[in-house]
Each structure stands twice: as C-alpha cells, then as structure tokens.
Design a protein around this motif. Structure first.
Motif, mmCIF file in Angstrom:
data_model
loop_
_atom_site.group_PDB
_atom_site.id
_atom_site.type_symbol
_atom_site.label_atom_id
_atom_site.label_comp_id
_atom_site.label_asym_id
_atom_site.label_seq_id
_atom_site.Cartn_x
_atom_site.Cartn_y
_atom_site.Cartn_z
ATOM 1 N N ALA A 71 -0.474 -20.866 44.459
ATOM 2 C CA ALA A 71 -1.250 -20.587 43.465
ATOM 3 C C ALA A 71 -2.658 -21.004 43.243
ATOM 4 N N LYS A 72 -3.014 -22.058 43.691
ATOM 5 C CA LYS A 72 -4.280 -22.578 43.729
ATOM 6 C C LYS A 72 -5.411 -21.561 44.514
ATOM 7 N N GLU A 73 -4.876 -21.016 45.481
ATOM 8 C CA GLU A 73 -5.647 -19.900 46.196
ATOM 9 C C GLU A 73 -5.794 -18.784 45.321
ATOM 10 N N MET A 105 -1.570 -23.666 36.580
ATOM 11 C CA MET A 105 -1.619 -24.628 35.297
ATOM 12 C C MET A 105 -0.970 -26.012 35.718
ATOM 13 N N VAL A 106 -1.399 -26.807 34.808
ATOM 14 C CA VAL A 106 -0.616 -28.291 34.747
ATOM 15 C C VAL A 106 0.523 -28.157 33.832
ATOM 16 N N PHE A 149 3.284 -14.342 40.042
ATOM 17 C CA PHE A 149 3.427 -15.792 39.834
ATOM 18 C C PHE A 149 4.218 -16.187 38.399
ATOM 19 N N PHE A 150 5.072 -16.925 38.602
ATOM 20 C CA PHE A 150 5.688 -17.502 37.273
ATOM 21 C C PHE A 150 5.828 -19.064 37.248
ATOM 22 N N SER A 200 2.694 -22.649 38.592
ATOM 23 C CA SER A 200 1.892 -21.294 38.579
ATOM 24 C C SER A 200 1.674 -20.788 37.198
ATOM 25 N N ASN A 201 0.767 -20.319 37.248
ATOM 26 C CA ASN A 201 0.448 -19.723 35.692
ATOM 27 C C ASN A 201 1.080 -18.049 35.920
#
Length: 190
Positions: free
Chosen positions: A134-136, A141-142, A70-71, A149-150
C-alpha cells in the motif's frame, strides 16, 4: 492573481484540514500513483477460493491487464459491498482480458475466508501485512492502531503502466471506473 504554488499549498492545507475535521488520518493526501507511472512489481501471499498461493504482479500481467483494488479491512460493511460488486463483475472483466485482485493490509489472517465467502471464489485477495505494498502504491491510511490500505483502485496494463487510479472511501464507483478503463484499453488494443 494567485500563483500555482500558493493555490496548490492552499488546496493541500484545505484537504488536510478537511481530513482532520472528518477524523480521517491519512499519510497521503494526493490519492494514488499517477496515470502512466510504472506500477511497482511485488510478490505476496494470496488466497483464492479459500486456498493459499503466491501472487506475483509480473506473472499476472503476462495474462493481460490487472485490476488491483486496495481496501481497508476484510468483512467491514464497505469492503464486503465492494467485494460482492467485484465478484459480480469478474466474468465481465475476464471477458475483456483483465483479472481482478483485491489487496488489504487489514486483518490479513482472514483473506482465505474472505476470498471464499465475500469474493465468492471469483477473484483472489492479496495479503499486505504492515501495508508495505500500500505504501509503494500511495494507498496508505492510518487506522485506529495500525496502517491500513486506503480504498484505491488501479488498472495496470501488461507493460506495468498505470492506466487508471481512483481513490474514494465510498466503494460504489470503483467497479464503474475500473470497468470503463478496461473497456477503453480493450478498444485501443484492437
């Protein structure tokens, strides 16, 4: 004597305070999915060499382990550096039976261009509008005005198990960590 719950709470508070002091707003302070947990299945739009296709994690895992990284945002300096590094390492991952996929919730409308230009046509980029995947994967990140995506990398085995997870905003170690995990997996499988 400090009990575990107090120590854990203190660590969480310290981590949260550090994130706030650095100006980093994060929805999850614990990093990522734990080792040996089950990686959630998903399908999503993706691009490889500038061409759209439908990605399925289940289908990808039938070919071998998946390196899923993730990026935050395509074409930012750190994300471009990381894409170049994964592009350079793609042949080595493939030789070990693994396939690399990048995934982003940021500027998803640019994944076709990013897959061709910065990923050098070596691996696909998956679009995650709204940061649902990304949440799953506890990789959220905000950003300034939306969820992103973090920078988290996973190695997922064909049986959907998380072999490795690594979160760090610095893109440099993600290649080494994922390659080491794939190499170890390959040794065990022989």
């Amino acid at each position: 004597m400090i009990n575990f719950n107090t120590k854990k709470r203190s660590s969480l508070i310290t981590t949260s305070m550090l994130a706030v002091s650095l100006g980093v707003a994060s929805l999850a302070t614990h990093a990522a999915l734990p080792i040996n947990s089950t990686a959630p299945s998903f399908t999503a739009n993706a691009a490889l060499a500038g061409k759209d296709f439908s990605f399925s994690l289940d289908k990808a895992l039938k070919k071998g382990p998946v390196v899923l990284y993730f990026f935050p945002v395509a074409f930012s300096s750190g994300c471009t550096l990381e894409a170049h590094a994964f592009a350079e390492a793609s042949d080595s991952f493939n030789a070990k039976g693994a396939t690399v996929y990048g995934i982003t919730a940021g500027n998803v409308e640019k994944i076709k261009e990013f897959s061709a230009q910065e990923c050098r046509n070596k691996f696909a980029i998956i679009a995650d509008p709204g940061a649902k995947i990304a949440k799953e994967y506890d990789s959220l990140m905000v950003g300034k005005d939306k969820l992103l995506s973090n920078r988290t990398s996973y190695v997922i085995t064909p049986d959907h198990k998380v072999l490795m997870s690594y979160t760090d905003s610095n893109p440099e170690m993600h290649i080494h960590k994922t390659m080491d995990a794939v190499t170890e997996w390959q040794k065990i499988k022989k």
